[in-house]
Design an enzyme around this catalytic site. Structure first.
Site, PDB file in Angstrom:
ATOM      1  N   HIS A  88     -63.100  59.658  51.004  1.00 37.32           N
ATOM      2  CA  HIS A  88     -62.583  61.015  50.795  1.00 37.32           C
ATOM      3  C   HIS A  88     -63.708  62.043  50.716  1.00 37.32           C
ATOM      4  O   HIS A  88     -64.867  61.711  50.424  1.00 37.32           O
ATOM      5  CB  HIS A  88     -61.751  61.069  49.512  1.00 37.32           C
ATOM      6  N   HIS A 135     -61.982  55.225  48.885  1.00 33.85           N
ATOM      7  CA  HIS A 135     -63.001  55.623  47.914  1.00 33.85           C
ATOM      8  C   HIS A 135     -64.273  54.802  48.089  1.00 33.85           C
ATOM      9  O   HIS A 135     -64.251  53.720  48.697  1.00 33.85           O
ATOM     10  CB  HIS A 135     -62.455  55.423  46.499  1.00 33.85           C
TER      11      HIS A 135
END
Length: 213
Positions: free
Chosen positions: A9, A150
């Protein structure tokens, strides 16, 4: 041969201030939104058949421009959420070190075994990530798949795909809005590239924020 794009992200305020965010559901900051837009533009000419993401909003926000560029729907999965840091969440490195010095040292030396107080270990993350990734790869054989998640999750995925001990996860650099590409041929995985951010570096404004063209 299908390809798997592991995408981290974009930036959040917690990334900017070096706080451990884990399961805190932070949105992208202004720079992160620009990074997501640059990702979407970069992937316009890359074939994608499916897009999955962590169910956390910073991952879904990053995946949205990719989905828009390809007319696809982002498929969020709880199993792809970041490692839960428990009592460390919202704290800086220095704040954690002041209270949990020995455990923080273990976190970097043996992350697989280090369970954060009230949180997870990376072995716990590997259990949930392994299950969902095996299903994704099996059900999307021969397709190009983007998985937006992530830093911790991507490092675990790399260890699992390459057959490495989870304690080796800090060997991999995974920057915000970076892409790591894995090729799949029959039952074999090969690394095409890791931690690529060239599509961001071409568009740096004087204020340091990376903008799409």
């Amino acid at each position: 041969m299908g390809k798997i794009y592991l995408i981290r992200h974009g930036e959040t305020e917690a990334n900017k201030t070096f706080q451990f965010q884990g399961h805190i559901d932070n949105p992208l900051n202004s720079k992160g939104l620009c990074q997501a837009a640059a990702l979407g533009q970069h992937y316009e000419n890359i074939v994608l058949d499916e897009i999955y993401s962590s169910s956390m909003q910073r991952a879904r926000q990053t995946a949205a421009p990719l989905a828009e560029a390809h007319g696809l729907t982002v498929q969020p999965l709880d199993e792809l959420k970041e490692v839960c840091f428990g009592e460390w969440e919202g704290l800086s490195y220095d704040e954690i070190k002041a209270k949990w010095s020995d455990q923080l040292e273990l976190f970097f030396k043996q992350p697989a075994q280090c369970r954060m107080p009230g949180g997870e270990s990376f072995d716990d993350v590997a259990l949930r990530v392994r299950s969902v990734c095996e299903d994704l790869f099996k059900n999307n054989s021969g397709k190009n798949v983007a998985i937006v998640s992530h830093g911790g999750v991507i490092r675990v995925q790399l260890c699992l795909l390459l057959g490495l001990d989870i304690n080796k996860l800090w060997m991999f650099g995974v920057h915000n809005a970076s892409t790591t590409c894995i090729g799949k041929w029959q039952d074999r995985f090969t690394i095409e590239y890791i931690n690529d951010t060239h599509y961001l570096n071409d568009n740096v404004n004087s204020d340091g924020i990376k903008y799409p063209k």
